[in-house]
Each structure stands twice: as C-alpha cells, then as structure tokens.
Write an enzyme that holds these catalytic residues in place. Structure first.
Site, PDB file in Angstrom:
ATOM      1  N   TYR A  71      89.408  40.276 149.312  1.00 16.99           N
ATOM      2  CA  TYR A  71      88.363  39.883 150.250  1.00 16.99           C
ATOM      3  C   TYR A  71      88.552  38.429 150.645  1.00 16.99           C
ATOM      4  O   TYR A  71      89.300  37.693 150.023  1.00 16.99           O
ATOM      5  CB  TYR A  71      86.973  40.068 149.618  1.00 16.99           C
ATOM      6  CG  TYR A  71      86.783  39.265 148.359  1.00 16.99           C
ATOM      7  CD1 TYR A  71      87.158  39.784 147.129  1.00 16.99           C
ATOM      8  CD2 TYR A  71      86.268  37.969 148.408  1.00 16.99           C
ATOM      9  CE1 TYR A  71      87.028  39.044 145.980  1.00 16.99           C
ATOM     10  CE2 TYR A  71      86.140  37.218 147.255  1.00 16.99           C
ATOM     11  CZ  TYR A  71      86.515  37.764 146.044  1.00 16.99           C
ATOM     12  OH  TYR A  71      86.406  37.016 144.901  1.00 16.99           O
ATOM     13  N   LYS A 128      82.114  29.878 132.936  1.00 17.34           N
ATOM     14  CA  LYS A 128      82.567  31.207 133.354  1.00 17.34           C
ATOM     15  C   LYS A 128      83.375  31.805 132.206  1.00 17.34           C
ATOM     16  O   LYS A 128      84.382  31.238 131.784  1.00 17.34           O
ATOM     17  CB  LYS A 128      83.408  31.104 134.630  1.00 17.34           C
ATOM     18  CG  LYS A 128      83.838  32.470 135.170  1.00 17.34           C
ATOM     19  CD  LYS A 128      84.468  32.367 136.561  1.00 17.34           C
ATOM     20  CE  LYS A 128      84.808  33.751 137.104  1.00 17.34           C
ATOM     21  NZ  LYS A 128      85.273  33.740 138.480  1.00 17.34           N
ATOM     22  N   THR A 145      82.672  34.153 146.630  1.00 15.58           N
ATOM     23  CA  THR A 145      82.576  35.614 146.731  1.00 15.58           C
ATOM     24  C   THR A 145      81.221  36.047 147.252  1.00 15.58           C
ATOM     25  O   THR A 145      81.102  37.062 147.931  1.00 15.58           O
ATOM     26  CB  THR A 145      82.798  36.235 145.336  1.00 15.58           C
ATOM     27  OG1 THR A 145      84.085  35.846 144.884  1.00 15.58           O
ATOM     28  CG2 THR A 145      82.738  37.750 145.369  1.00 15.58           C
ATOM     29  N   GLU A 156      90.000  16.274 111.704  1.00 13.99           N
ATOM     30  CA  GLU A 156      91.433  16.193 111.352  1.00 13.99           C
ATOM     31  C   GLU A 156      92.108  15.007 112.045  1.00 13.99           C
ATOM     32  O   GLU A 156      93.219  14.646 111.725  1.00 13.99           O
ATOM     33  CB  GLU A 156      92.147  17.488 111.748  1.00 13.99           C
ATOM     34  CG  GLU A 156      91.790  18.667 110.858  1.00 13.99           C
ATOM     35  CD  GLU A 156      92.600  19.895 111.214  1.00 13.99           C
ATOM     36  OE1 GLU A 156      93.812  19.911 110.961  1.00 13.99           O
ATOM     37  OE2 GLU A 156      92.011  20.843 111.761  1.00 13.99           O
ATOM     38  N   THR A 172      82.175  31.276 141.781  1.00 17.63           N
ATOM     39  CA  THR A 172      81.947  31.134 140.343  1.00 17.63           C
ATOM     40  C   THR A 172      83.070  30.381 139.624  1.00 17.63           C
ATOM     41  O   THR A 172      82.866  29.902 138.510  1.00 17.63           O
ATOM     42  CB  THR A 172      81.792  32.526 139.685  1.00 17.63           C
ATOM     43  OG1 THR A 172      82.945  33.309 139.994  1.00 17.63           O
ATOM     44  CG2 THR A 172      80.539  33.215 140.160  1.00 17.63           C
ATOM     45  N   ASP A 173      84.244  30.263 140.265  1.00 15.45           N
ATOM     46  CA  ASP A 173      85.392  29.661 139.560  1.00 15.45           C
ATOM     47  C   ASP A 173      85.105  28.233 139.079  1.00 15.45           C
ATOM     48  O   ASP A 173      85.471  27.868 137.962  1.00 15.45           O
ATOM     49  CB  ASP A 173      86.628  29.632 140.478  1.00 15.45           C
ATOM     50  CG  ASP A 173      87.269  31.000 140.648  1.00 15.45           C
ATOM     51  OD1 ASP A 173      86.778  31.973 140.041  1.00 15.45           O
ATOM     52  OD2 ASP A 173      88.261  31.098 141.393  1.00 15.45           O
TER      53      ASP A 173
END
Ligand code: GLU
Length: 376
Positions: A76, A215, A63, A331, A142-143
């Site tokens: 975009y 993120k 982006t 556990e 950023t993903d």
C-alpha cells in the site's frame, strides 16, 4: 470470476481468517475497493459543535492514511488519504469534538525528520498558546511513532493532551484498524482525566505514555506496548480508564533543526571498535550503545567508547533487549568511564533525549544522567 492469491504474509493472514467473508462480498457483487474512510458522515450541527471540546488533528501520513489497490493486499501507499478525509469520515467523531484538520506531512514515518518534528512542535505549541484547541491528535506511522511522541513530550510546554494515533492496516484493508483507533484517540484527547498527562499514544484500546511506549511487533495491531512502565490506561467499550496517576515530565527548549548528530551503535558478538571509530571520525556529538543485556559490549568497543567519552562525546549505554532497565555501574564502571546508563529508555528514545540535551547545552555526564532519571 477468479481470485488471485498473493504470497505475502499479510495476504495469507487475511486469506486464512477472512476468506469466507471476502467470498460472500465477491459473490454478491461487491467488487469495488472501498476504503474504510470512504463513507463520509455528516458532522454535528454548529450549535452542538460550539459546546464540544476543540480538537486539532494534525496528519503526517503512515498506514493510517494508507491506501491499497485491493482489500487483501499487503502492499500500500502510506499517506494517500488526506487529513480532512480522515476526520470527516470516521463515524460519530463529530459528536465527540469540534474538529479541525491540517496536513503537516504525507510520509511513511521511516522518513520522519527533525524539520517535521519542529513543524509539529511549533504548530501544537501555537495552537495551545493562542487558545485554538483544547487537545491535539496526531495521525502518524507506527514505525517511529515512539520517537515523535517522546520528542514532543520533552519540548511542549502544556498540560493539554496530545495523542498520537496510527494503524497497522491501511484504510482499504479488511478489518482496517484506523477508524476505530482515531475515534478512541479523540475520546482520550477530550477526556477530562487526560489533562496533565502530556503526550500519549492510543492504539487498539490501549493508552501508553510517550516515555514508555514502543513498537513491539512488525505487523500485529497490538503492537504498541510499554514493556518497562506499563500502559497508562485503556479505552474499554467507550470508557476511557486510566490505571496510573499522571507522571511528571521534563521540559527542554525546542532547538533549531537539524538536531546534533547522535549515532546508535548496535552491539553484537565478535564486536570490534570500527563503528565507534567511524562515529567519532564523523564528528558525532553523542553515541548511544544498543548494548547486549544490561548495556554491555566487547572490550574493544568499550575501550573505544571510553576514548569517545574522554573527547567530550556523550556516551549512553542502552540495550538491544526489548525489556528491562540499564543500570549504572553493573558490569561496566560508568563512573570511571564517564558513561550514562539509559535506565528504561531504549536506544531510539535515548538518542532523542541525548540530542535534545546536547542541543540545550547539557553534556556533563552527571547532568545527562540526571535527565535520564527525570520523569520515568
Ligand atoms: N512504515 C510506515 C510508517 O511508519 C507504515 C507503518 C505504520 O504506519 O504502521 O509510516
């Protein structure tokens, strides 16, 4: 003149918050869509630049290099703006550093691949080994930024800073966050306190470590956070302030691409063993469980994971919960089942570490567990 209002949440956000400003621009005749990077600023003179730290900017897309055909649009194209334009048009950047820029890829980071990771890592190592740069800044979507940052932090051998930076709004958006984020990334990259801190992420005035960062929000500019480890520092009105000492990382040799196949299996109620059996049939070398809570899953899934571990598949228990550690033997009896507890690492980062360990010949559960404990 008519204004068309689209019904995306991005559009609604800007419509509500910034309609007044947009109206003023439109009424005064400012109807052209001008990206935030369009105003190219002159770089510093050659003499000034000689004394400045040398920063190599490697662009991969995302982006931060995105362009839309109108300023309020949520839609975009990632990676439309090139590396040179990113560098030469952020106001004041040339006063901070002598910059050179290279395009490594032009992708949305959902398409990040082992090949691009190798390309990035090799280029950065060469730039440092051959004395080409004092620091590296990587522009990135950023993903998957957290995965690239963590991967690089494990395979680079350097005490020089590497900073990943992105944005949540494309360059053409009202309130584009990319230019300020790039400026701050370079500020952090050239700061003398950044030496020895390895790979960092800088976004929205915050500095986070490659290990800690994730993120946390699908659209907010305040998305990159370190829920378990906390931020390394902040960029505060032009001041770089670290609030934590540098942490010791670990080094793993950069393997050939593709990396070993490691699957992430997401745990849910009414879970059967099918996904795990498929991963085994597909010859996965490792399985990371995005477990419930402290890395839990159903009895059926646990039994299948035990079978996988018995066959030599590296089985790591992580959590689908956004915050907290997965500890050993709570556990689930990891010692008996041959499992590894991911500690602070979320599933996508646990996958990266598992891939690199397997590629480096580390598959013994005890050794893998030690690596998960190393550097947090
Ligand atoms: N999906 C794109 C990417 O990760 C856009 C997200 C972003 O850059 O913030 O490259």
């Amino acid at each position: 003149m008519s204004i068309t209002i689209q019904s995306s949440s991005f559009r609604q956000f800007f419509t509500q918050k910034l309609l007044a400003a947009a109206m003023v621009s439109l009424l005064t005749g400012f109807i052209a869509v001008a990206p935030a990077y369009a105003q190219e600023k002159p770089m510093s003179t050659t003499n000034q630049q000689a004394a400045l730290p040398r920063v190599l900017l490697l662009a991969t897309g995302g982006t931060i290099a995105g362009s839309a055909d109108n300023r309020g649009s949520g839609a975009y194209n990632s990676g439309a703006i090139g590396a040179q334009q990113l560098v030469s048009s952020v106001a004041g950047l040339g006063d901070l550093a002598s910059l050179s820029a290279e395009q490594i890829a032009s992708i949305g980071s959902q398409d990040m691949s082992d090949d691009i990771w190798r390309k990035l890592a090799s280029r950065i190592q060469k730039a440092f080994d051959q004395g080409e740069a004092d620091a590296v800044v990587i522009t990135h979507g950023t993903d998957t930024m957290e995965e690239t940052a963590f991967f690089l932090s494990l395979v680079l051998k350097t005490d020089k800073p590497v900073v990943l930076v992105g944005s949540m709004r494309p360059a053409t958006a009202l309130g584009a966050d990319g230019p300020a984020n790039i400026y701050e990334a370079v500020q952090v990259a050239v700061d003398k306190e950044s030496k020895g801190r390895g790979v960092m992420v800088v976004m929205n005035d915050q500095i986070d470590s490659a290990r800690g960062v994730t993120k946390t929000h699908s659209t907010s500019v305040q998305t990159m956070q370190s829920p378990n480890l906390g931020s390394e520092g902040y960029v505060d009105l032009g001041h770089v302030r670290f609030v934590k000492p540098a942490a010791q990382g670990q080094f793993l040799k950069l393997p050939e691409a593709p990396l070993p196949r490691v699957e992430i299996i997401y745990s849910h109620s009414n879970m059967d063993a099918l996904q795990i059996e498929h991963a085994m049939a597909d010859k996965a070398k490792g399985i990371v469980l995005a477990g419930m809570g402290d890395g839990n899953t159903s009895k059926a899934a646990l039994a299948a994971l035990e079978k996988a571990a018995a066959q030599g598949i590296v089985v790591v228990r992580s959590t689908r919960v956004s915050k907290g550690y997965v500890n050993r033997n709570v556990e689930v009896d990891d010692s008996k089942s041959g499992f590894i507890a991911s500690m602070d690492l979320n599933p996508q980062k646990a996958r990266v570490l598992t891939q690199l360990l397997i590629a480096n010949g580390v598959t013994d559960p005890q050794k893998v567990q030690e690596a998960f404990l190393n550097g947090h």
